[in-house]
Write an enzyme that holds these catalytic residues in place. Structure first.
Site, mmCIF file in Angstrom:
data_model
loop_
_atom_site.group_PDB
_atom_site.id
_atom_site.type_symbol
_atom_site.label_atom_id
_atom_site.label_comp_id
_atom_site.label_asym_id
_atom_site.label_seq_id
_atom_site.Cartn_x
_atom_site.Cartn_y
_atom_site.Cartn_z
ATOM 1 N N VAL A 1 0.170 -5.896 -38.764
ATOM 2 C CA VAL A 1 -0.652 -4.688 -38.622
ATOM 3 C C VAL A 1 -1.257 -4.628 -37.217
ATOM 4 O O VAL A 1 -1.231 -5.613 -36.466
ATOM 5 C CB VAL A 1 -1.761 -4.633 -39.700
ATOM 6 C CG1 VAL A 1 -1.159 -4.638 -41.093
ATOM 7 C CG2 VAL A 1 -2.745 -5.784 -39.540
ATOM 8 N N PRO B 1 -6.139 -3.381 -32.519
ATOM 9 C CA PRO B 1 -6.599 -2.784 -31.253
ATOM 10 C C PRO B 1 -7.971 -3.300 -30.839
ATOM 11 O O PRO B 1 -8.628 -4.019 -31.604
ATOM 12 C CB PRO B 1 -6.682 -1.291 -31.599
ATOM 13 C CG PRO B 1 -6.952 -1.261 -33.070
ATOM 14 C CD PRO B 1 -6.258 -2.461 -33.648
ATOM 15 N N THR C 1 -0.789 -10.050 -33.055
ATOM 16 C CA THR C 1 -1.452 -10.855 -32.021
ATOM 17 C C THR C 1 -2.940 -10.945 -32.372
ATOM 18 O O THR C 1 -3.602 -9.929 -32.560
ATOM 19 C CB THR C 1 -1.278 -10.176 -30.653
ATOM 20 O OG1 THR C 1 0.112 -10.041 -30.417
ATOM 21 C CG2 THR C 1 -1.932 -10.982 -29.551
ATOM 22 N N GLU D 1 4.731 -12.645 -31.973
ATOM 23 C CA GLU D 1 5.949 -11.961 -31.540
ATOM 24 C C GLU D 1 5.914 -11.728 -30.027
ATOM 25 O O GLU D 1 4.898 -11.291 -29.504
ATOM 26 C CB GLU D 1 6.067 -10.623 -32.291
ATOM 27 C CG GLU D 1 7.345 -9.898 -32.018
ATOM 28 C CD GLU D 1 8.561 -10.833 -32.146
ATOM 29 O OE1 GLU D 1 8.775 -11.405 -33.216
ATOM 30 O OE2 GLU D 1 9.273 -10.999 -31.131
ATOM 31 N N LYS E 1 -0.043 -16.897 -27.529
ATOM 32 C CA LYS E 1 0.373 -15.487 -27.458
ATOM 33 C C LYS E 1 -0.535 -14.716 -26.493
ATOM 34 O O LYS E 1 -0.068 -13.961 -25.634
ATOM 35 C CB LYS E 1 0.342 -14.868 -28.864
ATOM 36 C CG LYS E 1 0.560 -13.377 -28.896
ATOM 37 C CD LYS E 1 1.942 -12.961 -28.416
ATOM 38 C CE LYS E 1 1.968 -11.494 -28.063
ATOM 39 N NZ LYS E 1 3.239 -11.019 -27.549
ATOM 40 N N GLY F 1 1.072 -0.622 -18.671
ATOM 41 C CA GLY F 1 0.600 0.126 -19.833
ATOM 42 C C GLY F 1 1.062 -0.606 -21.072
ATOM 43 O O GLY F 1 1.335 -1.799 -21.040
ATOM 44 N N CYS G 1 -0.541 -3.546 -25.595
ATOM 45 C CA CYS G 1 -1.013 -4.925 -25.765
ATOM 46 C C CYS G 1 -1.639 -5.611 -24.560
ATOM 47 O O CYS G 1 -2.636 -6.316 -24.725
ATOM 48 C CB CYS G 1 0.119 -5.767 -26.310
ATOM 49 S SG CYS G 1 0.583 -5.233 -27.951
HETATM 50 P P1 NAD Z 1 1.595 -0.364 -34.900
HETATM 51 O O1 NAD Z 1 0.312 0.347 -34.833
HETATM 52 O O2 NAD Z 1 2.849 0.291 -34.370
HETATM 53 O O3 NAD Z 1 1.918 -0.733 -36.434
HETATM 54 C C1 NAD Z 1 0.985 -1.288 -37.301
HETATM 55 C C2 NAD Z 1 1.183 -0.664 -38.690
HETATM 56 O O4 NAD Z 1 0.382 -1.370 -39.624
HETATM 57 C C3 NAD Z 1 0.762 0.802 -38.789
HETATM 58 O O5 NAD Z 1 1.876 1.594 -39.169
HETATM 59 C C4 NAD Z 1 -0.346 0.791 -39.850
HETATM 60 O O6 NAD Z 1 -0.337 1.951 -40.692
HETATM 61 C C5 NAD Z 1 -0.014 -0.446 -40.640
HETATM 62 N N1 NAD Z 1 -1.143 -0.990 -41.402
HETATM 63 C C6 NAD Z 1 -2.410 -1.252 -40.984
HETATM 64 N N2 NAD Z 1 -3.137 -1.781 -41.973
HETATM 65 C C7 NAD Z 1 -2.324 -1.843 -43.068
HETATM 66 C C8 NAD Z 1 -2.514 -2.299 -44.410
HETATM 67 N N3 NAD Z 1 -3.676 -2.836 -44.808
HETATM 68 N N4 NAD Z 1 -1.482 -2.207 -45.254
HETATM 69 C C9 NAD Z 1 -0.296 -1.692 -44.848
HETATM 70 N N5 NAD Z 1 -0.058 -1.243 -43.604
HETATM 71 C C10 NAD Z 1 -1.060 -1.333 -42.710
HETATM 72 O O7 NAD Z 1 1.383 -1.766 -34.206
HETATM 73 P P2 NAD Z 1 2.484 -2.680 -33.478
HETATM 74 O O8 NAD Z 1 2.749 -2.188 -32.099
HETATM 75 O O9 NAD Z 1 3.620 -2.890 -34.401
HETATM 76 O O10 NAD Z 1 1.656 -4.028 -33.310
HETATM 77 C C11 NAD Z 1 1.341 -4.830 -34.415
HETATM 78 C C12 NAD Z 1 0.811 -6.161 -33.929
HETATM 79 O O11 NAD Z 1 1.824 -6.844 -33.172
HETATM 80 C C13 NAD Z 1 -0.390 -6.075 -32.987
HETATM 81 O O12 NAD Z 1 -1.230 -7.164 -33.220
HETATM 82 C C14 NAD Z 1 0.224 -6.201 -31.604
HETATM 83 O O13 NAD Z 1 -0.689 -6.760 -30.675
HETATM 84 C C15 NAD Z 1 1.351 -7.170 -31.849
HETATM 85 N N6 NAD Z 1 2.492 -7.052 -30.931
HETATM 86 C C16 NAD Z 1 2.945 -5.827 -30.555
HETATM 87 C C17 NAD Z 1 4.055 -5.734 -29.727
HETATM 88 C C18 NAD Z 1 4.589 -4.400 -29.289
HETATM 89 O O14 NAD Z 1 5.493 -4.386 -28.463
HETATM 90 N N7 NAD Z 1 4.116 -3.280 -29.797
HETATM 91 C C19 NAD Z 1 4.712 -6.901 -29.311
HETATM 92 C C20 NAD Z 1 4.220 -8.135 -29.729
HETATM 93 C C21 NAD Z 1 3.115 -8.197 -30.550
HETATM 94 C C1 UGA Z 2 4.763 -7.004 -23.369
HETATM 95 C C2 UGA Z 2 5.389 -8.396 -23.176
HETATM 96 O O1 UGA Z 2 6.413 -8.307 -22.193
HETATM 97 C C3 UGA Z 2 5.963 -8.916 -24.478
HETATM 98 O O2 UGA Z 2 6.432 -10.241 -24.301
HETATM 99 C C4 UGA Z 2 4.874 -8.908 -25.552
HETATM 100 O O3 UGA Z 2 5.414 -9.305 -26.797
HETATM 101 C C5 UGA Z 2 4.310 -7.501 -25.688
HETATM 102 O O4 UGA Z 2 3.790 -7.064 -24.401
HETATM 103 C C6 UGA Z 2 3.165 -7.406 -26.644
HETATM 104 O O5 UGA Z 2 2.544 -8.387 -26.954
HETATM 105 O O6 UGA Z 2 2.935 -6.265 -27.012
HETATM 106 P P1 UGA Z 2 5.699 -4.527 -23.508
HETATM 107 O O7 UGA Z 2 4.283 -4.143 -23.322
HETATM 108 O O8 UGA Z 2 6.475 -3.909 -24.603
HETATM 109 O O9 UGA Z 2 5.814 -6.110 -23.718
HETATM 110 O O10 UGA Z 2 6.521 -4.215 -22.179
HETATM 111 P P2 UGA Z 2 6.632 -4.926 -20.754
HETATM 112 O O11 UGA Z 2 8.045 -4.886 -20.351
HETATM 113 O O12 UGA Z 2 5.967 -6.223 -20.711
HETATM 114 O O13 UGA Z 2 5.855 -3.900 -19.833
HETATM 115 C C7 UGA Z 2 4.455 -3.732 -19.920
HETATM 116 C C8 UGA Z 2 3.976 -2.873 -18.783
HETATM 117 O O14 UGA Z 2 4.080 -3.573 -17.552
HETATM 118 C C9 UGA Z 2 4.787 -1.586 -18.594
HETATM 119 O O15 UGA Z 2 3.917 -0.534 -18.280
HETATM 120 C C10 UGA Z 2 5.704 -1.904 -17.437
HETATM 121 O O16 UGA Z 2 6.106 -0.776 -16.720
HETATM 122 C C11 UGA Z 2 4.814 -2.817 -16.616
HETATM 123 N N1 UGA Z 2 5.576 -3.753 -15.758
HETATM 124 C C12 UGA Z 2 6.373 -4.705 -16.310
HETATM 125 C C13 UGA Z 2 5.452 -3.672 -14.385
HETATM 126 O O17 UGA Z 2 4.714 -2.812 -13.866
HETATM 127 N N2 UGA Z 2 6.144 -4.564 -13.609
HETATM 128 C C14 UGA Z 2 6.941 -5.520 -14.131
HETATM 129 O O18 UGA Z 2 7.541 -6.316 -13.346
HETATM 130 C C15 UGA Z 2 7.059 -5.595 -15.512
#
Ligand code: NAD
Ligand code: UGA
Length: 464
Positions: free
Chosen positions: A94, A97, A136, A172, A227, A280, A283
């Site tokens: 989930v 933020p 995370t 992840e 992480k 941006g 995360c």
């Molecule tokens: P997201 O907002 O896209 O998805 C989270 C989902 O969880 C939502 O659809 C929400 O409705 C659901 N949810 C919340 N509470 C719930 C509940 N009690 N029961 C059922 N569903 C519920 O978030 P995300 O981008 O998938 O990120 C999830 C986690 O993974 C965060 O902690 C984030 O930091 C981490 N993470 C994200 C990325 C990424 O690239 N987005 C990469 C690595 C780690």
């Molecule tokens: C990042 C990490 O790369 C993942 O390993 C991690 O799992 C994830 O965050 C997370 O925890 O959510 P993500 O945010 O999807 O992944 O994408 P990135 O490729 O890391 O880019 C993040 C931002 O940095 C983007 O806005 C990208 O344009 C910028 N960026 C990336 C740069 O400006 N320069 C670079 O060299 C790389």
């Protein structure tokens, strides 16, 4: 539910992590049943859509996997309670933020979705359940989850059924846009836990397609903290190189030449040194702010200040790019039309969370500019939402045709590095823009010399 599967996985949260991660697990482990559940009905309907272009997450390669596995061993539903009650393993994916109010607002992670998931698991899980932190989380969150889960054991001590839990941290590391490849071929898989049974259970899933040498096991707290630290180090590289891009502009050094020169040192490495408008995505900022909060909580104020600077430089980069645009357009944007190519926070994703385009657009709007947008994957609704504007405002227009978006514009800003921008007919674009016509390339993605030959005035990040 049928019992033809060896084990059942339930993933709470069908977002950018839950959806792709579980799809890849399902595709590599046909013997497992994977249920991805979410409280968001619209999202689940989109995952179940017959039109695969409507899947809620756009990731190259994802559609094929969902086509192969959906309704075979991969299921998307809102049946949170039922799926929890049948699962052997529950992944919590989930959202976490930054808190917007209360204690720690602006820094700490909001764990209310984690808490409610833990409470649901505590109530509905049966027998022994391995609970996996995929989201995370701040270091030590497993303690909170454990407390919630274990408190459910006291509710009905007379119950015949013995409910037990163990907790594993399995953060992840996928990046959006390359999620499927990152999941198929990760640098490593990190599993933190307290008991061998649970650690091995989760390792065995990944071993179906990942070299066991890439599976790192640690204690719970190292895994949770690694992480946050991993994201902080990645973001730090971006702020470091972006700070140097400004120095290059001031001195005549060229940022890409500097990147080439330093990146060949194998200790520094070539990756993640691309200068741009700042990081941006959902995360980096939230995870660093969370790290800052944790450091302050433990009295480590110098450490907190050190990491906070990474986020401050990121804001500064966006502000200084906006100021440069204004300065070059004779110090005012009033009655000027600017075209923004790219609203996603990076290429190959439809995600706009914390995109640098948001802050930069807001600064430009404050200066009285009219903005036209084109992004191949982001629609009008999403752009309006992020900028908090509506159609009546009239200052923001979103186009599906990039050539229409530049008609009469004074400048084009490249804010996302979509590959297609390189292949645009820039001669045709130049013809329909107001003169002098500017290009501000914050992603260093276009051929400056070619554009100058056409007649454009060009500003490229990190060059004089
Ligand atoms: P997201 O907002 O896209 O998805 C989270 C989902 O969880 C939502 O659809 C929400 O409705 C659901 N949810 C919340 N509470 C719930 C509940 N009690 N029961 C059922 N569903 C519920 O978030 P995300 O981008 O998938 O990120 C999830 C986690 O993974 C965060 O902690 C984030 O930091 C981490 N993470 C994200 C990325 C990424 O690239 N987005 C990469 C690595 C780690
Ligand atoms: C990042 C990490 O790369 C993942 O390993 C991690 O799992 C994830 O965050 C997370 O925890 O959510 P993500 O945010 O999807 O992944 O994408 P990135 O490729 O890391 O880019 C993040 C931002 O940095 C983007 O806005 C990208 O344009 C910028 N960026 C990336 C740069 O400006 N320069 C670079 O060299 C790389």
């Amino acid at each position: 539910m049928m019992n033809k599967f060896e084990k059942k996985i339930c993933c709470i949260g069908a977002g950018y992590v839950g959806g792709p991660t579980m799809s890849v697990i399902a595709s590599n482990c046909p013997e497992l049943r994977v249920d991805v559940v979410d409280i968001n009905k619209e999202r689940i309907d989109a995952w179940n859509s017959d039109d695969y272009s409507k899947l809620p997450v756009f990731e190259p390669g994802l559609e094929n996997i969902v086509r192969k596995c959906r309704d075979t061993n991969l299921f998307f539903s809102n049946k949170v309670e039922e799926c929890i009650s049948q699962a052997d393993i529950i992944f919590i994916s989930v959202n976490t933020p930054t808190k917007t109010n209360g204690l720690g607002a602006g820094f700490a992670s909001d764990l209310k979705w984690i808490e409610s998931s833990a409470r649901q698991i505590a109530k509905y899980a049966r027998n022994h359940t391995v609970v996996v932190e995929k989201s995370t989380l701040p270091v030590k969150t497993a303690e909170t989850i454990k407390t919630i889960l274990n408190s459910s054991l006291d509710i009905d001590p007379s119950s015949e059924e013995k409910k037990t839990f163990s907790i594993v941290s399995n953060p992840e590391f996928l990046a959006e846009g390359t999620a499927i490849n990152d999941l198929q071929n990760p640098d490593r898989v990190l599993i933190g836990g307290e008991d061998d049974y649970s650690i091995n259970l989760i390792s065995d899933i990944y071993k179906k397609w990942i070299d066991p040498e890439k599976i790192i096991t640690t204690n719970l707290w190292s895994s949770e903290l690694s992480k946050l630290v991993s994201n902080a180090f990645l973001a730090q590289r971006i702020s470091s190189i972006n700070s140097i891009s400004a120095l290059c502009e001031a001195t005549g050094a060229n940022i890409m030449e500097v990147v080439g020169a330093i990146g060949t040192d194998t200790r520094i490495g070539k990756k993640f040194l691309m200068p741009g408008p700042g990081f941006g995505g959902s995360c980096f900022k939230k995870d660093i702010l969370n790290l800052v909060y944790l450091c302050r909580y433990y009295g480590l104020n110098e450490v907190a200040d050190y990491w906070e600077q990474v986020v401050k430089i990121n804001y500064w980069q966006q502000k200084r790019i906006s100021a440069l645009v204004i300065k070059n357009l004779f110090g005012t944007l009033s009655n000027k039309k600017l075209t923004i190519y790219g609203f996603a926070f990076k290429a190959n994703t439809n995600d706009t969370r914390e995109s640098p385009s948001i802050n930069i657009s807001k600064y430009l709007l404050q200066e009285g500019s009219k903005l036209n947008f084109y992004d191949p994957k982001v629609n009008q609704k999403q752009i309006f939402n992020e900028l908090d504007v509506n159609e009546e405002d009239g200052n923001v227009l979103v186009y599906e045709d990039p050539y229409k978006a530049v008609e009469g514009a004074d400048a084009v800003l490249i804010l996302t590095e979509w590959n297609e921008f390189k292949f645009f007919n820039w001669e045709a674009i130049y013809k329909v823009m107001r003169k002098p016509s500017w290009i501000f390339d914050s992603r260093i993605s276009l051929d400056q010399n070619h554009l100058k030959k056409i007649g454009f005035k060009v500003w490229t990040l990190g060059t004089e």
